[in-house]
Design a protein around this motif. Structure first.
Motif, PDB file in Angstrom:
ATOM      1  N   LYS A  84       0.822  -1.213   0.000  1.00 27.71           N
ATOM      2  CA  LYS A  84       0.000   0.000   0.000  1.00 27.71           C
ATOM      3  C   LYS A  84       0.854   1.261   0.000  1.00 27.71           C
ATOM      4  N   THR A  85       2.121   1.101   0.339  1.00 28.96           N
ATOM      5  CA  THR A  85       3.032   2.237   0.365  1.00 28.96           C
ATOM      6  C   THR A  85       4.447   1.738   0.159  1.00 28.96           C
ATOM      7  N   LEU A 123       4.601  -2.767 -10.844  1.00 24.20           N
ATOM      8  CA  LEU A 123       3.902  -2.636  -9.561  1.00 24.20           C
ATOM      9  C   LEU A 123       2.438  -3.040  -9.676  1.00 24.20           C
ATOM     10  N   ARG A 124       2.065  -3.763 -10.750  1.00 17.82           N
ATOM     11  CA  ARG A 124       0.670  -4.170 -10.945  1.00 17.82           C
ATOM     12  C   ARG A 124       0.212  -5.086  -9.807  1.00 17.82           C
ATOM     13  N   LEU A 145      -2.039   2.046  -9.118  1.00 18.58           N
ATOM     14  CA  LEU A 145      -3.440   2.307  -8.808  1.00 18.58           C
ATOM     15  C   LEU A 145      -3.620   2.642  -7.334  1.00 18.58           C
ATOM     16  N   CYS A 146      -4.614   3.487  -7.082  1.00 18.97           N
ATOM     17  CA  CYS A 146      -4.871   3.960  -5.716  1.00 18.97           C
ATOM     18  C   CYS A 146      -6.054   3.220  -5.110  1.00 18.97           C
ATOM     19  N   ILE A 147      -5.940   2.924  -3.810  1.00 21.74           N
ATOM     20  CA  ILE A 147      -7.069   2.381  -3.062  1.00 21.74           C
ATOM     21  C   ILE A 147      -7.698   3.463  -2.181  1.00 21.74           C
ATOM     22  N   GLY A 148      -6.965   4.510  -1.949  1.00 25.42           N
ATOM     23  CA  GLY A 148      -7.453   5.618  -1.139  1.00 25.42           C
ATOM     24  C   GLY A 148      -6.524   6.816  -1.305  1.00 25.42           C
ATOM     25  N   PRO A 149      -6.923   7.976  -0.811  1.00 28.21           N
ATOM     26  CA  PRO A 149      -8.203   8.322  -0.176  1.00 28.21           C
ATOM     27  C   PRO A 149      -9.392   8.144  -1.122  1.00 28.21           C
ATOM     28  N   ALA A 150     -10.577   8.326  -0.585  1.00 27.15           N
ATOM     29  CA  ALA A 150     -11.789   7.995  -1.328  1.00 27.15           C
ATOM     30  C   ALA A 150     -11.864   8.692  -2.680  1.00 27.15           C
ATOM     31  N   LYS A 168      -8.145   5.153  -9.118  1.00 24.43           N
ATOM     32  CA  LYS A 168      -7.515   6.041 -10.092  1.00 24.43           C
ATOM     33  C   LYS A 168      -6.011   5.814 -10.086  1.00 24.43           C
ATOM     34  N   LYS A 169      -5.352   6.345 -11.090  1.00 24.10           N
ATOM     35  CA  LYS A 169      -3.909   6.209 -11.178  1.00 24.10           C
ATOM     36  C   LYS A 169      -3.233   7.288 -10.314  1.00 24.10           C
TER      37      LYS A 169
END
Length: 442
Positions: free
Chosen positions: A43-44, A61-62, A90-95, A100-101
């Protein structure tokens, strides 16, 4: 773990449920051309984790979904600068950025910094007030120390980067030291509970402050606050007197000394005086233990202050302080019993915008650094609280708690691109806190 493999060119660590990677995991892999971290649980990534990969051609990083917050700022910038081919991140957050990329994130500049206050220096003595002034490109502070019967003058040391002793004005039960600069002359008004109050002037030949003038005891019996101001290029100061026998009095500079110019009123036990500009006109607000705060307005014809109004339903106010924010005028009202208040001028009157629980409060001081606006609420019964202005909610929110024994004043001081505030203590050490900017992306 790969530091002994300097010739490694291909490294595939896929599908291993990896959640975290050390900042130094790929140190020394200068010949690595292909790196795959695909299909893990990342996630980071730590800042500069790829800094040693001078030969990197492709990074995969897929299959990971990143928190595209401040911790991803460095990666966002690195993706724009690298010559390597990198898969979509790809982003999981913030909302607002979910699915989104990372490249589509608009900006991290505002969200990725915060502020803090850290202890910079401890002064091993009690104090009740601190004033700051600049003279000949140097920064000074004057600290009232009633228990030590001193007005301690400190100077900012540009080499040691701390505040050092510069001079010491002795007296009896000193409760206030206020610097006044008239041209190239530096004066300090020293308010005392006993022995009368005095004005000292810095003597270049003696390189110290020497007594310049006495303030008549008949008017000032129990000084509680000194406020400096200027009207039509003329210099004044007012001393708020909190005894029934004293008179809150305005003093004026006449090119030879300071003389009593106007007695404001008697019998009201004034605790604080605040000078402020309201709609282009000069005003004083006097706080008192025996009545609500009154507003005095400068009369240009008589060149005196006259009663203009009051702040209703605000009994037992210890102090009123003013500040401006985004061209709006605000005041804070400190109350020992009940809630302290923040009020805003609406072109007709001051209206309340926020109440702050403040049992035991002796001071509520507004100050600002680098467009960050704060209130410091000092209490005798609990931790002192620092509030920060929330521009979206239009309120001050609790930002930090600090421990100061019996706080009596908070004073902002800036020097050498560094910002500090002094927290005076009636029962403990005087503390100097530094205001720092923290980059959350590091």
């Amino acid at each position: 773990m790969f530091s002994h493999l300097p010739s490694l060119q291909l490294l595939f660590i896929e599908g291993n449920k990896i959640e975290t990677i050390s900042r130094n995991a790929f140190r020394g892999l200068r010949d690595l051309t292909h790196l795959s971290l695909a299909n893990n649980h990342l996630k980071t990534l730590p800042r500069d984790v790829f800094s040693d990969l001078d030969s990197l051609i492709e990074l995969d990083l897929r299959g990971n979904k990143f928190e595209c917050d401040c911790k991803a700022k460095w990666l966002f910038l690195w993706l724009k600068m690298t010559n390597s081919t990198v898969s979509d991140v790809l982003c999981i957050g913030p909302a607002e950025y979910q699915d989104k990329k990372l490249n589509d994130v608009t900006s991290f500049d505002y969200e990725c910094t915060t502020t803090d206050f850290v202890v910079h220096q401890i002064l091993p003595y009690q104090s009740v007030s601190v004033d700051t002034f600049n003279s000949k490109n140097d920064v000074f502070v004057a600290i009232a120390q009633p228990s030590m019967e001193n007005c301690m003058v400190l100077e900012w040391d540009h080499i040691e980067m701390n505040f050092r002793s510069y001079d010491n004005i002795t007296g009896q039960s000193i409760v206030g030291c206020k610097a006044i600069l008239v041209g190239d002359q530096v004066f300090v008004v020293v308010a005392q509970l006993f022995g009368g109050s005095h004005i000292y002037k810095y003597d270049e030949s003696w390189t110290k402050f020497v007594k310049f003038q006495d303030i008549e005891v008949s008017r000032i019996s129990k000084p509680n606050d000194i406020e400096l101001f200027e009207i039509d290029s003329e210099m004044f100061f007012v001393i708020a007197d909190s005894s029934k026998a004293g008179l809150s009095t305005v003093y004026k500079w006449n090119n030879k000394g300071f003389y009593s110019y106007q007695s404001l009123h008697e019998w009201f036990r004034d605790t604080d005086a605040e000078f402020l500009d309201i709609d282009g006109k000069s005003h004083l607000i006097l706080s008192s233990r025996s009545q609500v705060p009154i507003i005095l307005q400068w009369n240009k014809a008589s060149k005196k202050f006259v009663l203009h109004g009051e702040i209703p339903n605000m009994e037992d106010v210890l102090a009123v302080k003013s500040f401006r924010m985004q061209n709006n005028l605000y005041i804070t009202l400190t109350r020992f019993i009940g809630d302290s208040r923040v009020m805003k001028w609406n072109s007709k009157q001051f209206v309340e915008i926020q109440a702050l629980p403040s049992r035991g409060a002796m001071t509520l001081q507004p100050f600002s650094f680098k467009n960050n606006y704060y209130l410091a609420l000092g209490s005798d019964y609990t931790f002192s609280q620092i509030y920060q202005w929330d521009g979206e909610k239009k309120l001050f929110r609790l930002f930090k708690e600090i421990y100061v024994q019996a706080p009596r004043s908070f004073t902002a001081v800036s020097t050498d691109r560094r910002d500090f505030f002094f927290a005076s203590s009636f029962k403990g050490n005087t503390q100097i806190f530094e205001h720092i900017i923290i980059d959350l992306s590091l």
